[in-house]
Every structure is written in C-alpha cells, then in structure tokens.
Write a protein that holds these residues in place. Structure first.
Motif, PDB file in Angstrom:
ATOM      1  N   LYS A  71       0.867  -1.254   0.186  1.00 30.12           N
ATOM      2  CA  LYS A  71      -0.112  -0.014  -0.310  1.00 30.12           C
ATOM      3  C   LYS A  71       0.990   1.197   0.105  1.00 30.12           C
ATOM      4  O   LYS A  71       1.880   1.417   0.364  1.00 30.12           O
ATOM      5  CB  LYS A  71      -0.896   0.207   1.238  1.00 30.12           C
ATOM      6  N   ASN A  72       0.363   2.446  -0.437  1.00 27.44           N
ATOM      7  CA  ASN A  72       0.879   3.702  -0.579  1.00 27.44           C
ATOM      8  C   ASN A  72       0.198   4.424   0.441  1.00 27.44           C
ATOM      9  O   ASN A  72      -0.615   5.257   0.275  1.00 27.44           O
ATOM     10  CB  ASN A  72       0.875   4.229  -1.844  1.00 27.44           C
ATOM     11  N   ARG A  73       0.551   4.350   1.832  1.00 31.57           N
ATOM     12  CA  ARG A  73      -0.100   5.002   2.694  1.00 31.57           C
ATOM     13  C   ARG A  73       0.136   6.698   2.781  1.00 31.57           C
ATOM     14  O   ARG A  73      -0.917   7.556   3.068  1.00 31.57           O
ATOM     15  CB  ARG A  73       0.535   4.701   4.205  1.00 31.57           C
ATOM     16  N   LYS A  74       1.201   7.078   2.242  1.00 29.90           N
ATOM     17  CA  LYS A  74       1.544   8.305   2.075  1.00 29.90           C
ATOM     18  C   LYS A  74       0.494   9.094   0.938  1.00 29.90           C
ATOM     19  O   LYS A  74       0.092  10.234   1.379  1.00 29.90           O
ATOM     20  CB  LYS A  74       2.777   8.472   1.396  1.00 29.90           C
TER      21      LYS A  74
ATOM     22  N   ARG B 214      -2.695   8.428   0.795  1.00 26.65           N
ATOM     23  CA  ARG B 214      -4.177   8.701   1.279  1.00 26.65           C
ATOM     24  C   ARG B 214      -4.002   9.928   2.387  1.00 26.65           C
ATOM     25  O   ARG B 214      -5.067  10.608   2.520  1.00 26.65           O
ATOM     26  CB  ARG B 214      -4.435   7.544   2.075  1.00 26.65           C
ATOM     27  N   TYR B 215      -2.693  10.169   2.830  1.00 28.60           N
ATOM     28  CA  TYR B 215      -2.389  11.090   3.753  1.00 28.60           C
ATOM     29  C   TYR B 215      -2.313  12.497   2.988  1.00 28.60           C
ATOM     30  O   TYR B 215      -2.944  13.686   3.456  1.00 28.60           O
ATOM     31  CB  TYR B 215      -1.280  10.997   4.485  1.00 28.60           C
TER      32      TYR B 215
ATOM     33  N   SER C  21       8.101  -0.505  -3.272  1.00 29.95           N
ATOM     34  CA  SER C  21       7.865   0.699  -2.617  1.00 29.95           C
ATOM     35  C   SER C  21       6.788   1.573  -3.574  1.00 29.95           C
ATOM     36  O   SER C  21       7.471   1.828  -4.685  1.00 29.95           O
ATOM     37  CB  SER C  21       8.587   1.258  -1.998  1.00 29.95           C
TER      38      SER C  21
ATOM     39  N   GLN D 284       5.998   4.817  -2.419  1.00 25.26           N
ATOM     40  CA  GLN D 284       5.991   6.070  -1.923  1.00 25.26           C
ATOM     41  C   GLN D 284       6.251   7.177  -2.735  1.00 25.26           C
ATOM     42  O   GLN D 284       5.744   8.176  -2.699  1.00 25.26           O
ATOM     43  CB  GLN D 284       7.178   5.950  -0.683  1.00 25.26           C
TER      44      GLN D 284
ATOM     45  N   ARG E 241      -2.279   1.082  -4.486  1.00 30.45           N
ATOM     46  CA  ARG E 241      -1.665   0.042  -3.720  1.00 30.45           C
ATOM     47  C   ARG E 241      -1.094  -1.146  -5.034  1.00 30.45           C
ATOM     48  O   ARG E 241      -1.798  -1.051  -5.996  1.00 30.45           O
ATOM     49  CB  ARG E 241      -2.632  -0.989  -3.117  1.00 30.45           C
TER      50      ARG E 241
ATOM     51  N   LYS F 161      -8.834  10.377  13.107  1.00 28.76           N
ATOM     52  CA  LYS F 161      -8.381   9.094  13.176  1.00 28.76           C
ATOM     53  C   LYS F 161      -7.897   8.908  14.717  1.00 28.76           C
ATOM     54  O   LYS F 161      -8.209   7.845  15.177  1.00 28.76           O
ATOM     55  CB  LYS F 161      -7.025   9.114  12.587  1.00 28.76           C
TER      56      LYS F 161
END
Length: 153
Positions: A14-17, A19-20, A48, A50, A112, A143
């Motif tokens: 996943k690319n968490r960055k 969604r932020y 990755s 990112q 993702r 959150k």
C-alpha cells in the motif's frame, strides 16, 4: 511450494502516504508490464510506491519512480529499480483520467500493488486532489478520536 520459500502468498503493498497527502476521488485497477526479475521481487514483497507517480504520454499510462528492489538471484539480466513502467488500461479509462487531470488540475497516484488470483501483478491507481494542511490536521484528529473510542468503548 516448500516451507523454506521466501515468496509470500498474498502481496498487498500500500501507499499510505498517498491517502495522507491526497483526497482520492476515483479508483481504477490496472495491469502493469514487468520483466521477470521485477515480478519475482514483487512476489517477495520488495517494492515501494511511496515516491511513485502516474502520467499519460501518447495515450498510454505510465508509472515512474516506483521502486522495485533488484532480484538477488538474477544475473546480468536484472532490472533498473526505478524505471518507468507501462500501466495497462482500456483506452476509455485512460481518456477519462486524461480529461480530469487536464481540466481540474488533479493528479494520478498509485494506491496499492497486489497479485490477483490468477498470479498477475495489478496496481490500484486513484484520481487524487491534493489536501491542504488543515485537511491533514482534521484527518489526524478524526483518526485519533476513532482510536480513543475503540480503546475505551
């Protein structure tokens, strides 16, 4: 497959960055063109998203700066870790993304990377709008509140 094998069964990077940093407006699943050493590295979970981003060039969608670690077992035929890779989408889907990015100033981000049930590498990409600083703060606050409710509730 033997027990000592380092290949994972379910890959979901996943690319968490993303969604932020972005508000995701629309999602699409695309195939991705890979070499043999790249798919083996992905199956080992060594990728990755990112720094990756998507762009459209001559009616084709590409992803650039997605890092796939070099496969240690490959010989001279190894791949470049951050080369640009072609994404496989239907022409109408590419046109839809192109229109939205041109008129509204939106961007396309990788969300993702996963291996589907048939063993092919797929990428979920999203049409995204950049968040402002106060939006990010609000997301963090929501959150934290959700986490507190789950902890004490």
């Amino acid at each position: 497959m033997s027990k000592g094998s380092s290949i994972q069964q379910n890959i979901n990077i996943k690319n968490r960055k993303a969604r932020y940093e972005f508000e995701i407006l629309d999602k699409e699943v695309a195939g991705i063109v890979l070499t043999g050493s790249e798919i083996k590295s992905i199956r080992m979970g060594k990728a990755s998203l990112q720094e990756g981003y998507c762009f459209i060039d001559k009616d084709e969608m590409w992803i650039k700066n997605m890092h796939i670690a070099e496969y240690t077992e490959a010989s001279h035929a190894n791949h470049e870790p951050t080369r640009k890779r072609k994404l496989l989408l239907k022409k109408k889907e590419i046109e839809k993304f192109q229109k939205k990015t041109e008129e509204k100033g939106l961007t396309i981000v990788p969300l993702r990377l996963f291996i589907n049930s048939r063993g092919f590498a797929k990428m979920e990409i999203g049409l995204a709008k950049g968040k402002k600083i106060y939006d990010k703060r609000q997301d963090i606050k929501n959150k934290d509140m959700k986490r507190e409710i789950e902890r004490f509730g």
